[in-house]
Design an enzyme around this catalytic site. Structure first.
Site, PDB file in Angstrom:
ATOM      1  CG  ASP A   6      54.802  71.778  67.927  1.00 10.25           C
ATOM      2  OD1 ASP A   6      54.011  71.368  67.070  1.00 10.25           O
ATOM      3  OD2 ASP A   6      55.183  72.963  67.990  1.00 10.25           O
ATOM      4  N   GLY A  50      59.634  68.567  68.352  1.00  6.51           N
ATOM      5  CA  GLY A  50      60.389  67.452  68.925  1.00  6.51           C
ATOM      6  C   GLY A  50      61.647  67.872  69.669  1.00  6.51           C
ATOM      7  CG  LEU A  60      59.955  64.408  74.658  1.00  2.00           C
ATOM      8  CD1 LEU A  60      59.515  64.831  76.054  1.00  2.00           C
ATOM      9  CD2 LEU A  60      58.807  63.700  73.949  1.00  2.00           C
ATOM     10  CE  LYS A  72      50.680  71.364  67.859  1.00  2.00           C
ATOM     11  NZ  LYS A  72      50.510  72.811  67.657  1.00  2.00           N
TER      12      LYS A  72
HETATM   13  P1  5GP Z   1      58.677  71.305  70.707  1.00  2.76           P
HETATM   14  O1  5GP Z   1      60.049  71.521  71.200  1.00  2.76           O
HETATM   15  O2  5GP Z   1      58.254  69.879  70.557  1.00  2.76           O
HETATM   16  O3  5GP Z   1      58.372  72.103  69.460  1.00  2.76           O
HETATM   17  O4  5GP Z   1      57.818  72.045  71.750  1.00  2.76           O
HETATM   18  C1  5GP Z   1      56.963  71.510  72.614  1.00  2.76           C
HETATM   19  C2  5GP Z   1      56.406  72.657  73.427  1.00  2.76           C
HETATM   20  O5  5GP Z   1      55.771  73.654  72.573  1.00  2.76           O
HETATM   21  C3  5GP Z   1      55.319  72.140  74.317  1.00  2.76           C
HETATM   22  O6  5GP Z   1      55.826  71.760  75.566  1.00  2.76           O
HETATM   23  C4  5GP Z   1      54.382  73.327  74.392  1.00  2.76           C
HETATM   24  O7  5GP Z   1      54.784  74.164  75.447  1.00  2.76           O
HETATM   25  C5  5GP Z   1      54.553  74.091  73.116  1.00  2.76           C
HETATM   26  N1  5GP Z   1      53.461  73.801  72.146  1.00  2.76           N
HETATM   27  C6  5GP Z   1      53.565  73.160  70.972  1.00  2.76           C
HETATM   28  N2  5GP Z   1      52.377  73.076  70.353  1.00  2.76           N
HETATM   29  C7  5GP Z   1      51.490  73.674  71.172  1.00  2.76           C
HETATM   30  C8  5GP Z   1      50.046  73.894  71.089  1.00  2.76           C
HETATM   31  O8  5GP Z   1      49.337  73.536  70.151  1.00  2.76           O
HETATM   32  N3  5GP Z   1      49.496  74.549  72.152  1.00  2.76           N
HETATM   33  C9  5GP Z   1      50.214  74.994  73.221  1.00  2.76           C
HETATM   34  N4  5GP Z   1      49.546  75.616  74.186  1.00  2.76           N
HETATM   35  N5  5GP Z   1      51.549  74.784  73.327  1.00  2.76           N
HETATM   36  C10 5GP Z   1      52.174  74.134  72.320  1.00  2.76           C
END
Ligand code: 5GP
Ligand code: MG
Length: 180
Positions: free
Chosen positions: A107, A109, A112, A135
């Protein structure tokens, strides 16, 4: 109130087909000569991981170890101020190993990137990142997954391991949470 949309964004068969394609690509790129460590980010990765390891196995890849971690990023959106909170670390020794780091979605990033960078300090042969969903519109940093099944619009999705308030992880498809 937010509820799951009836019509899936990604159906069970679309997901199955795409995971098979991705496994094909991973095996073609990385080979099957050396077993790999699969490091999954709980809890969202559980369903994708189960399907992915079977799809890889059918294509000749073998696991050295299957392991999981629980991690989340916190702090403000800027790269330098973000930190990672490891609630559960890997038990596996990844030194010299080929690692597939698996998450449900990339999302912003941060999760990860921080997790991968932390694993890279442990001397693996490499760490390749794999996600079910991506996304791209939401990205806050320069980070891409090495392998991703689907790129989706900026919508909050659930199912196939992803939750809303710990619910809906069991759904065999991906759908959007929407206001009714
Ligand atoms: P990032 O650090 O990339 O923003 O976060 C990734 C984490 O955010 C994912 O492992 C997940 O837990 C959560 N996340 C991001 N987008 C979504 C979504 O559309 N639905 C859900 N259920 N979790 C999301
Ligand atoms: Mg997560």
């Amino acid at each position: 109130m937010l509820t799951p949309r009836q019509e899936p964004l990604l159906t069970e068969s679309q997901i199955r087909e795409r995971i098979d394609q991705l496994a094909e690509k991973i095996v073609a790129d990385l080979g099957t000569d050396k077993p790999f460590v699969l490091a999954g980010l709980l809890r969202g990765c559980f369903m994708f991981t189960a399907d992915l390891v079977r799809a890889l196995s059918i294509r000749g890849a073998t696991l050295k170890e299957l392991d999981f971690m629980v991690a989340s990023s916190y702090g403000s959106g800027t790269e330098s101020s973000r930190k990672i909170d490891i609630q559960r670390d890997l038990q596996a020794d990844i030194s010299g190993q080929r690692v597939l780091l698996v998450d449900d979605i990339i999302d912003t990033g941060h999760t990860l990137k921080l997790t991968r960078d932390m694993l890279l300090t442990r001397g693996p042969e490499y760490v390749k990142t794999v996600t079910l969903l991506d996304k791209p519109e939401r990205r806050e940093i320069d980070m891409e997954a090495d392998y991703s099944c689907f790129s989706i619009p900026n919508l909050f999705v659930i199912g196939f391991g992803l939750d809303y308030d710990q619910k809906y992880r069991e759904l065999p498809y991906i759908t959007v949470m929407e206001e009714v």
